[in-house]
Design an enzyme around this catalytic site. Structure first.
Site, short mmCIF file in Angstrom:
data_model
loop_
_atom_site.label_atom_id
_atom_site.label_comp_id
_atom_site.label_asym_id
_atom_site.label_seq_id
_atom_site.Cartn_x
_atom_site.Cartn_y
_atom_site.Cartn_z
CG HIS A 253 12.55 11.79 44.12
ND1 HIS A 253 12.76 12.86 44.97
CD2 HIS A 253 12.43 12.31 42.87
CE1 HIS A 253 12.78 13.98 44.25
NE2 HIS A 253 12.57 13.68 42.98
CE LYS B 155 14.72 22.58 39.27
NZ LYS B 155 13.69 21.69 39.41
NE ARG C 137 5.65 15.18 39.80
CZ ARG C 137 6.46 16.20 40.06
NH1 ARG C 137 6.80 16.45 41.30
NH2 ARG C 137 6.90 16.96 39.10
CB SER D 79 12.03 18.63 45.44
OG SER D 79 12.33 17.26 45.40
O1 PNS Z 1 14.81 16.29 39.42
P1 PNS Z 1 14.81 17.12 38.18
O2 PNS Z 1 15.33 18.50 38.47
O3 PNS Z 1 13.48 17.13 37.50
O4 PNS Z 1 15.85 16.40 37.17
C1 PNS Z 1 16.13 16.95 35.91
C2 PNS Z 1 17.31 16.22 35.26
C3 PNS Z 1 18.50 16.18 36.18
C4 PNS Z 1 16.91 14.82 34.91
C5 PNS Z 1 17.64 16.99 33.95
O5 PNS Z 1 17.75 18.36 34.20
C6 PNS Z 1 18.92 16.50 33.32
O6 PNS Z 1 18.99 15.41 32.79
N1 PNS Z 1 19.98 17.35 33.41
C7 PNS Z 1 21.30 17.04 32.89
C8 PNS Z 1 21.55 17.73 31.54
C9 PNS Z 1 20.81 16.96 30.49
O7 PNS Z 1 21.17 15.86 30.14
N2 PNS Z 1 19.70 17.57 30.03
C10 PNS Z 1 18.74 16.91 29.16
C11 PNS Z 1 19.15 17.00 27.74
S1 PNS Z 1 17.68 17.10 26.89
#
Ligand code: PNS
Length: 164
Positions: free
Chosen positions: A17, A41, A93, A131
């Site tokens: 990150h 999760k 990645r 993570s």
């Molecule tokens: O670190 P992560 O878990 O890969 O991050 C995922 C994240 C937070 C970017 C994604 O789950 C997200 O944007 N969640 C908020 C809800 C949302 O906007 N979903 C995407 C709509 S398609």
């Protein structure tokens, strides 16, 4: 002023990150690390803990004067719009990341066409850093110091009840 949001669970923040963040600060004037409050999760760390670990990890980060940390719930594009960001930064990645990220980027574009998703490539050394993998390694007593900042490694060991 070019503002970007870098959203994620950051459970906890990894060197992967921070690698993406470092690149993002070369491109944007301000990068807001947006910690998702209620990731699908169950997170290992509470929102407050994830924010604290992130803040502590930024101390030695290049161009950290351009970085802010915030929390959000709901849609990333709503948060991005609220803070005046024109971009969402995500790290890529490997090819395996691509499908999900591609879907998310297109949905986000449909929801908010004015917010552009920018994918940045992590360095080769961080290609396998995630993570969830790191949590699994730490849970079973493996060494994670090469993958996360020292505060995160210590906090994970503590969570998993490892004393050293
Ligand atoms: O670190 P992560 O878990 O890969 O991050 C995922 C994240 C937070 C970017 C994604 O789950 C997200 O944007 N969640 C908020 C809800 C949302 O906007 N979903 C995407 C709509 S398609």
């Amino acid at each position: 002023m070019r503002v970007a949001v870098y959203p994620g669970s950051f459970d906890p923040v990894t060197f992967g990150h921070l690698d993406i963040l470092e690149r993002a600060t070369l491109i944007f004037d301000k990068v807001i690390m947006a910690v998702l409050e209620n990731p699908g999760k169950a997170p290992l760390f509470t929102t407050d803990e994830r924010v604290q670990l992130l803040r502590s990890s930024l101390t030695d980060q290049p161009r950290n004067e351009r970085v802010e940390v915030g929390t959000f719930h709901g849609l990333t594009v709503d948060f991005a719009t609220k803070v005046g960001a024109t971009a969402i930064v995500r790290g890529l990645r490997a090819v395996s990341d691509f499908e999900n990220e591609f879907q998310m980027a297109l949905m986000n574009r449909r929801l908010a066409p004015q917010v552009h998703t920018v994918f940045l490539m992590t360095s080769f050394s961080n290609v396998f850093v995630s993570s969830s993998l790191i949590k699994e390694v730490c849970r079973f007593g493996g060494r994670v110091d090469d993958f996360v900042p020292p505060v995160c490694a210590e906090a994970m060991r503590h969570k998993f009840g490892h004393t050293t």
